[in-house]
Design a protein around this motif. Structure first.
Motif, PDB file in Angstrom:
ATOM      1  N   MET A   1       0.842  -1.174   0.000  1.00  0.00           N
ATOM      2  CA  MET A   1       0.000   0.000   0.000  1.00  0.00           C
ATOM      3  C   MET A   1       0.885   1.234   0.000  1.00  0.00           C
ATOM      4  O   MET A   1       1.692   1.406   0.894  1.00  0.00           O
ATOM      5  N   TYR A   2       0.772   2.065  -1.009  1.00  0.00           N
ATOM      6  CA  TYR A   2       1.586   3.279  -1.001  1.00  0.00           C
ATOM      7  C   TYR A   2       0.837   4.441  -1.632  1.00  0.00           C
ATOM      8  O   TYR A   2      -0.072   4.269  -2.453  1.00  0.00           O
ATOM      9  N   SER A   3       1.221   5.643  -1.207  1.00  0.00           N
ATOM     10  CA  SER A   3       0.592   6.866  -1.679  1.00  0.00           C
ATOM     11  C   SER A   3       1.668   7.910  -1.906  1.00  0.00           C
ATOM     12  O   SER A   3       2.682   7.944  -1.201  1.00  0.00           O
ATOM     13  N   ASN A   4       1.434   8.775  -2.867  1.00  0.00           N
ATOM     14  CA  ASN A   4       2.369   9.872  -3.150  1.00  0.00           C
ATOM     15  C   ASN A   4       1.885  11.208  -2.597  1.00  0.00           C
ATOM     16  O   ASN A   4       2.477  12.243  -2.876  1.00  0.00           O
ATOM     17  N   TYR A   5       0.816  11.157  -1.816  1.00  0.00           N
ATOM     18  CA  TYR A   5       0.243  12.381  -1.285  1.00  0.00           C
ATOM     19  C   TYR A   5       0.173  12.321   0.244  1.00  0.00           C
ATOM     20  O   TYR A   5       0.139  11.243   0.834  1.00  0.00           O
ATOM     21  N   PHE A   6       0.144  13.481   0.844  1.00  0.00           N
ATOM     22  CA  PHE A   6       0.007  13.578   2.287  1.00  0.00           C
ATOM     23  C   PHE A   6      -0.903  14.756   2.597  1.00  0.00           C
ATOM     24  O   PHE A   6      -1.125  15.636   1.752  1.00  0.00           O
ATOM     25  N   THR A   7      -1.422  14.770   3.812  1.00  0.00           N
ATOM     26  CA  THR A   7      -2.256  15.883   4.271  1.00  0.00           C
ATOM     27  C   THR A   7      -1.759  16.323   5.637  1.00  0.00           C
ATOM     28  O   THR A   7      -1.821  15.556   6.603  1.00  0.00           O
ATOM     29  N   GLU A   8      -1.235  17.525   5.726  1.00  0.00           N
ATOM     30  CA  GLU A   8      -0.776  18.042   7.015  1.00  0.00           C
ATOM     31  C   GLU A   8      -1.967  18.293   7.933  1.00  0.00           C
ATOM     32  O   GLU A   8      -3.033  18.725   7.492  1.00  0.00           O
ATOM     33  N   ILE A   9      -1.779  18.017   9.206  1.00  0.00           N
ATOM     34  CA  ILE A   9      -2.798  18.312  10.206  1.00  0.00           C
ATOM     35  C   ILE A   9      -2.471  19.671  10.818  1.00  0.00           C
ATOM     36  O   ILE A   9      -1.416  19.854  11.427  1.00  0.00           O
ATOM     37  N   ILE A  10      -3.342  20.610  10.630  1.00  0.00           N
ATOM     38  CA  ILE A  10      -3.084  21.998  11.032  1.00  0.00           C
ATOM     39  C   ILE A  10      -3.780  22.284  12.352  1.00  0.00           C
ATOM     40  O   ILE A  10      -4.993  22.087  12.484  1.00  0.00           O
ATOM     41  N   PRO A  11      -3.057  22.738  13.363  1.00  0.00           N
ATOM     42  CA  PRO A  11      -3.683  23.039  14.660  1.00  0.00           C
ATOM     43  C   PRO A  11      -4.762  24.112  14.529  1.00  0.00           C
ATOM     44  O   PRO A  11      -4.623  25.072  13.773  1.00  0.00           O
ATOM     45  N   TYR A  12      -5.829  23.915  15.240  1.00  0.00           N
ATOM     46  CA  TYR A  12      -6.952  24.841  15.330  1.00  0.00           C
ATOM     47  C   TYR A  12      -7.633  25.090  13.976  1.00  0.00           C
ATOM     48  O   TYR A  12      -8.336  26.097  13.804  1.00  0.00           O
ATOM     49  N   ALA A  13      -7.453  24.190  13.043  1.00  0.00           N
ATOM     50  CA  ALA A  13      -8.086  24.362  11.739  1.00  0.00           C
ATOM     51  C   ALA A  13      -9.565  24.005  11.820  1.00  0.00           C
ATOM     52  O   ALA A  13      -9.959  23.084  12.545  1.00  0.00           O
ATOM     53  N   GLY A  14     -10.379  24.707  11.077  1.00  0.00           N
ATOM     54  CA  GLY A  14     -11.796  24.376  10.974  1.00  0.00           C
ATOM     55  C   GLY A  14     -12.024  23.579   9.711  1.00  0.00           C
ATOM     56  O   GLY A  14     -12.163  24.137   8.622  1.00  0.00           O
ATOM     57  N   TYR A  15     -12.061  22.257   9.835  1.00  0.00           N
ATOM     58  CA  TYR A  15     -12.089  21.388   8.667  1.00  0.00           C
ATOM     59  C   TYR A  15     -13.490  21.209   8.110  1.00  0.00           C
ATOM     60  O   TYR A  15     -14.470  21.103   8.851  1.00  0.00           O
ATOM     61  N   LEU A  36      -1.689   7.290  14.749  1.00  0.00           N
ATOM     62  CA  LEU A  36      -1.985   7.825  13.428  1.00  0.00           C
ATOM     63  C   LEU A  36      -0.845   8.754  13.053  1.00  0.00           C
ATOM     64  O   LEU A  36      -0.383   9.536  13.893  1.00  0.00           O
ATOM     65  N   THR A  37      -0.396   8.694  11.814  1.00  0.00           N
ATOM     66  CA  THR A  37       0.632   9.638  11.374  1.00  0.00           C
ATOM     67  C   THR A  37       0.319  10.107   9.965  1.00  0.00           C
ATOM     68  O   THR A  37      -0.037   9.320   9.089  1.00  0.00           O
ATOM     69  N   SER A  38       0.470  11.396   9.762  1.00  0.00           N
ATOM     70  CA  SER A  38       0.189  11.969   8.451  1.00  0.00           C
ATOM     71  C   SER A  38       1.296  11.657   7.453  1.00  0.00           C
ATOM     72  O   SER A  38       1.055  11.592   6.250  1.00  0.00           O
ATOM     73  N   GLY A  39       2.526  11.488   7.945  1.00  0.00           N
ATOM     74  CA  GLY A  39       3.659  11.289   7.057  1.00  0.00           C
ATOM     75  C   GLY A  39       4.129  12.555   6.389  1.00  0.00           C
ATOM     76  O   GLY A  39       5.072  12.525   5.589  1.00  0.00           O
ATOM     77  N   ALA A  40       3.491  13.694   6.707  1.00  0.00           N
ATOM     78  CA  ALA A  40       3.862  14.956   6.065  1.00  0.00           C
ATOM     79  C   ALA A  40       5.327  15.286   6.349  1.00  0.00           C
ATOM     80  O   ALA A  40       5.779  15.182   7.486  1.00  0.00           O
ATOM     81  N   PRO A  41       6.098  15.689   5.345  1.00  0.00           N
ATOM     82  CA  PRO A  41       7.541  15.867   5.542  1.00  0.00           C
ATOM     83  C   PRO A  41       7.927  17.050   6.420  1.00  0.00           C
ATOM     84  O   PRO A  41       8.829  16.937   7.253  1.00  0.00           O
ATOM     85  N   LYS A  42       7.248  18.177   6.291  1.00  0.00           N
ATOM     86  CA  LYS A  42       7.673  19.363   7.040  1.00  0.00           C
ATOM     87  C   LYS A  42       7.004  19.481   8.397  1.00  0.00           C
ATOM     88  O   LYS A  42       7.623  19.915   9.363  1.00  0.00           O
ATOM     89  N   ASN A  43       5.758  19.119   8.466  1.00  0.00           N
ATOM     90  CA  ASN A  43       5.020  19.195   9.727  1.00  0.00           C
ATOM     91  C   ASN A  43       4.232  17.899   9.911  1.00  0.00           C
ATOM     92  O   ASN A  43       3.058  17.824   9.555  1.00  0.00           O
ATOM     93  N   THR A 115      10.927  16.522  -2.578  1.00  0.00           N
ATOM     94  CA  THR A 115      10.705  15.743  -3.802  1.00  0.00           C
ATOM     95  C   THR A 115      10.663  14.254  -3.477  1.00  0.00           C
ATOM     96  O   THR A 115      11.063  13.822  -2.403  1.00  0.00           O
ATOM     97  N   ASP A 116      10.149  13.486  -4.436  1.00  0.00           N
ATOM     98  CA  ASP A 116      10.144  12.017  -4.369  1.00  0.00           C
ATOM     99  C   ASP A 116       9.452  11.496  -3.117  1.00  0.00           C
ATOM    100  O   ASP A 116       9.865  10.490  -2.531  1.00  0.00           O
ATOM    101  N   PHE A 117       8.379  12.183  -2.720  1.00  0.00           N
ATOM    102  CA  PHE A 117       7.676  11.752  -1.504  1.00  0.00           C
ATOM    103  C   PHE A 117       6.881  10.479  -1.761  1.00  0.00           C
ATOM    104  O   PHE A 117       6.207  10.329  -2.783  1.00  0.00           O
ATOM    105  N   VAL A 118       6.941   9.574  -0.819  1.00  0.00           N
ATOM    106  CA  VAL A 118       6.097   8.374  -0.834  1.00  0.00           C
ATOM    107  C   VAL A 118       5.872   7.934   0.607  1.00  0.00           C
ATOM    108  O   VAL A 118       6.760   8.026   1.447  1.00  0.00           O
ATOM    109  N   ARG A 119       4.666   7.506   0.889  1.00  0.00           N
ATOM    110  CA  ARG A 119       4.371   6.940   2.217  1.00  0.00           C
ATOM    111  C   ARG A 119       3.654   5.609   2.012  1.00  0.00           C
ATOM    112  O   ARG A 119       2.933   5.420   1.015  1.00  0.00           O
ATOM    113  N   SER A 120       3.857   4.701   2.924  1.00  0.00           N
ATOM    114  CA  SER A 120       3.314   3.361   2.716  1.00  0.00           C
ATOM    115  C   SER A 120       3.087   2.660   4.046  1.00  0.00           C
ATOM    116  O   SER A 120       3.699   3.000   5.072  1.00  0.00           O
TER     117      SER A 120
END
Length: 845
Positions: A1-15, A36-43, A115-120
């Motif tokens: 199972m792998y994905s090339n996308y991620f979604t950062e979890i933003i504090p106090y965000a109104g989703y 649970l982990t987003s896998g987001a590279p920066k945050n 670049t070359d992001f992948v999470r699995s």
């Protein structure tokens, strides 16, 4: 199972309800704790879980006293067709809500381009992996890799982050910053009244929280805590502080600690737990807080256990025993399908499926594997919650309870046949912990002795009958205990009369022992209590006459030969007869089927064990079965949801509780007329149930499980295709509650239920039957399944089908001495096999 996308979890965000960030997280667990982990590279965010975390509230924890006094009123309202009786306007109350642990944030500093992001999710190791290249100050490429697993051996969560050189800030987000904190459907949520503190010292970061103090709550003096140890390799750490956000009203500290690491590799080890006895105040010296010390000690034991020759913790050494345990369970079963497109990412595969009018084999295989992976991750400690083991928000809809009028039952449908032995044990512990409350429910609602009545929900701590009102009269849902027993009975059928051992102090305290034999110590007493329930529920005063009309004769002490008991009151979740205002009814088909099924299970166990006086009990059971209501059928030939002349069918509803006789029971297997009536009932539902109600995925999963038992391959295939083409899957293959995500609820009943559906469509079994490919559509042309278990003690070493060559090959082994019929299409072979014996067969058609 792998994905090339991620979604950062933003504090106090109104989703937006359809785009809640944590829903796209990867997840792992060991049945007790998880992450649970987003896998987001920066945050990146790591949201830790403990399946026992529930937030106390001011909701009652006992059955309302007035419910017993209302039984005669309820029965009289039903017999007199009075649909205005409203159980005295009772307002429904709720169990406690499941909540997350702390959210650890890991922020990558000084990174520009990623670049070359992948999470699995690595199904071979059960690790969550994300990797990418980054340019630091735009000078050179640096490869970063993060790996996380929840150890099933040491009960901690371990993360390794490695790279050429990197700098990260590690901190704990405000609890208030997490989705829906403090917000529930009506009014403020109870967590607004909790208090917490965050702390950090050399190599440690954590939190400690005090639960709100509601006087009637067993958790009024309790709390929860979590600690993460930071182990640097080839690098340095430093501690700093930032001001606590003004919105963090529950936080006791004005400063939020941050640990900064710079180097090539670090490891994080996390543990979190709860207690009934938290100190009245959280002191500055957190080492003196027993729960915090407990978490630190747990981590330190793991740290020492896997130290290498240089006294440094070894991630690989800790991973090895976990893989050995995990792989022996996950690899028990394997599914192969031809024409699988392995090159596509998850999101590419899901998008392709939406444009394709047949099920993509690779998607089916990945979902099946992910379902088994999720099942393992929830296994061993309890059953899956509505959201499995995971939540990244507060106040989830339906409180992420264990919902026992369809969801839990669907979630464990493939558990035993997949060889998930630990999941089966965890399910048994889940049930055993509830039984004292089930007995209280039966006494409170019906005045019964030594009987059990199951509530619709449990929060894992209590299972009291509190969640009911006039629209959802679950106090009169009679079939729950029988439904909850079936997976335990199947566990016995699959594995035999094994002995299991618990280390749970609560279970040991209740039963005064830790070792249980499945038949003698669990099924026999539980089925006896279920028999007592049905026997005490049925009274000759309420009956149907020779014409099938409901009647009441006060003081009547016995039935005439042509009369049957009325099961009254009754409730068929979550429906009511057409044109009738009340859901409190009589003779729900689900109740009839559940009574017959549980009584037959009891007869089988009694006949096998032969306890003292069992012959008289068998006579009583046989007599009770003969006096139970019989199924009725409507003009279309469908089984009626209520076996009452007085009610009209209402098919504009997703629930199909009245088809209990087909699944989870197997009454239709040798009753063709009943099977045809169930098929017609689904046709009627599909025709009349449309709109919003038709988007609830558990309705479709339930239908597919029934259709598989009814051997209707086209209907099973079409239901799976509908789900696969819908928007229900996240990029990780976890699932939403609705096909259109209209409720915004992370829910695992679809994912886990698909495992049960695939197992059922490939192999049906009972104690004397193994039927091959009973509900396989020709759309799945060629394939192979290995490792499925059956209810007659047979293991399917290999089942290979090729519709092009019109052939089926089967390799089976006997796990015990057994006698059964092996069936494929219209061909049947009787086999007597000894334990350990293996045989091969090939069918041509």
């Amino acid at each position: 199972m792998y994905s090339n996308y991620f979604t950062e979890i933003i504090p106090y965000a109104g989703y937006d309800i359809k785009q809640i960030a944590w829903h796209e997280c990867m997840a792992c667990g060991n049945g007790h704790i998880g992450v649970l982990t987003s896998g987001a590279p920066k945050n990146d965010s790591f949201i830790f879980q403990n399946t026992e975390f529930v937030m106390p509230s001011d909701e009652p924890r006992c059955v309302p006293a007035e419910v017993t006094e209302q039984l005669d009123e309820a029965r009289q309202s039903v017999i007199n067709m009075d649909d205005t009786w409203n159980i005295h306007n009772r307002k429904r109350t709720n169990m406690y809500c499941y909540h997350p642990g702390h959210q650890l944030r890991i922020s990558l500093k000084n990174a520009s381009d990623i670049t070359d992001f992948v999470r699995s999710t690595d199904y071979e190791t059960s690790e969550l992996v994300s990797s990418y290249n980054m340019s630091e100050y735009n000078t050179y490429a640096n490869h970063i890799k993060k790996r996380t697993f929840a150890s099933s051996v040491d009960d901690v969560i371990i993360t390794e982050i490695s790279g050429n050189s990197f700098t990260v800030d590690i901190s704990i987000d405000d609890f208030e910053s997490m989705h829906k904190f403090g917000r529930q459907k009506s009014g403020d949520a109870p967590e607004l009244n909790m208090k917490y503190t965050r702390f950090a010292t050399d190599g440690l970061i954590g939190f400690c929280a005090l639960y709100p103090q509601y006087e009637e709550s067993e958790l009024k003096n309790g709390g929860f805590a979590g600690v993460t140890r930071i182990i640097p390799y080839d690098g340095t750490t430093s501690l700093s502080f930032t001001d606590t956000d003004m919105r963090a009203k529950s936080c006791l500290d004005p400063k939020n600690p941050i640990i900064t690491f710079s180097g090539k590799k670090l490891v994080l080890i996390t543990y979190l737990d709860w207690t009934y006895k938290q100190p009245d105040k959280i002191t500055a010296d957190f080492f003196t807080i027993p729960l915090v010390s407990q978490c630190i000690n747990k981590i330190n034991k793991t740290l020492i256990k896997y130290a290498d020759a240089s006294s440094l913790f070894s991630y690989e050494a800790a991973l090895k025993p976990h893989i050995e345990k995990y792989s022996s369970i996950f690899n028990h079963v394997s599914l192969k399908l031809n024409n699988a497109d392995k090159a596509l990412s998850n999101e590419e595969l899901l998008q392709k499926q939406k444009k394709t009018d047949y099920i993509l084999p690779e998607l089916l295989k990945r979902v099946y594997n992910h379902g088994r992976y999720a099942m393992y991750s929830c296994a061993g400690h309890t059953a899956p919650r509505l959201s499995g083991l995971w939540t990244g928000e507060w106040n989830m809809l339906w409180r992420s309870a264990y919902t026992m009028d369809a969801n839990v039952n669907i979630q464990v449908s493939g558990m035993n046949t997949c060889g998930m032995y630990d999941a089966g044990k965890g399910y048994i512990w889940f049930v055993l912990k509830q039984i004292p409350d089930w007995e209280i429910n039966a006494k409170a609602v019906y005045g019964m002795k030594n009987a059990v009545l199951t509530p619709v929900n449990t929060d894992g701590h209590r299972a009291m009958m509190v969640e009911y009102d006039i629209n959802y009269p679950f106090q009169y849902w009679n079939a729950g205990a029988s439904w909850m027993i079936i997976p335990i009975y199947e566990f016995m059928q699959v594995y035999g009369n094994v002995t299991i051992t618990t280390h749970d102090e609560n279970i040991i305290r209740i039963y005064n022992k830790n070792i249980f034999r499945i038949k003698e110590d669990i099924l026999l007493p539980l089925l006896a209590k279920t028999f007592n329930f049905w026997e005490q529920l049925c009274t000759p005063e309420y009956f149907t006459d020779s014409n099938g009309n409901a009647r009441f004769v006060k003081g009547k002490t016995s039935l005439e030969p042509d009369e049957k008991y009325l099961i009254i009151p009754s409730f068929s979740p979550e429906n009511k007869p057409l044109g009738y205002k009340s859901a409190i009814t009589a003779n729900a088909a689900m109740d009839i089927a559940a009574a017959v099924d549980s009584l037959n299970m009891y007869k089988n166990i009694l006949s096998d064990i032969k306890p003292n006086g069992y012959q008289k009990t068998l006579e009583k059971i046989t007599h009770l079965i003969s006096c139970l209501p019989v199924y009725m059928f409507d003009k279309s030939g469908a089984i009626k949801e209520w076996s009452m002349n007085e009610y009209k069918e209402n098919n504009a509803h997703r629930h199909i509780s009245h088809l209990y006789c087909a699944w989870p029971s197997s009454e239709t297997q040798h009753n063709h007329a009943l099977a045809s009536a169930c098929r017609q009932a689904i046709i009627n539902r599909n025709r009349e149930n449309t709109g919003k109600d038709d988007t609830a995925s558990h309705g479709w999963i339930h239908k597919a499980l029934v259709e598989a038992r009814l051997k209707n391959p086209e209907a099973v295939y079409n239901t799976l295709l509908l789900l696969f083409k819908s928007g229900i899957f996240y990029n990780t293959f976890f699932t939403d509650h609705n096909t259109d995500r209209s409720k915004g609820v992370f829910c695992t009943d679809t994912l886990l239920g698909i495992v049960g559906i695939i197992n059922e469509m490939l192999v049906y079994s009972d104690e004397c039957t193994v039927e091959l490919l009973p509900a396989l559509n020709t759309g799945l042309i060629n394939g192979e399944i290995c490792g499925l278990l059956t209810k007659c003690g047979i293991k399917i070493n290999r089942l290979l089908w090729n519709n092009n060559k019109r052939s089926v090959y089967i390799d089976i082994s006997a796990l015990r001495d057994t006698s059964f019929n092996l069936i494929y299409d219209n061909e049947s072979i009787h086999l007597d096999m000894k334990s350990g014996e293996q045989t091969l067969h090939k069918f041509l058609h």
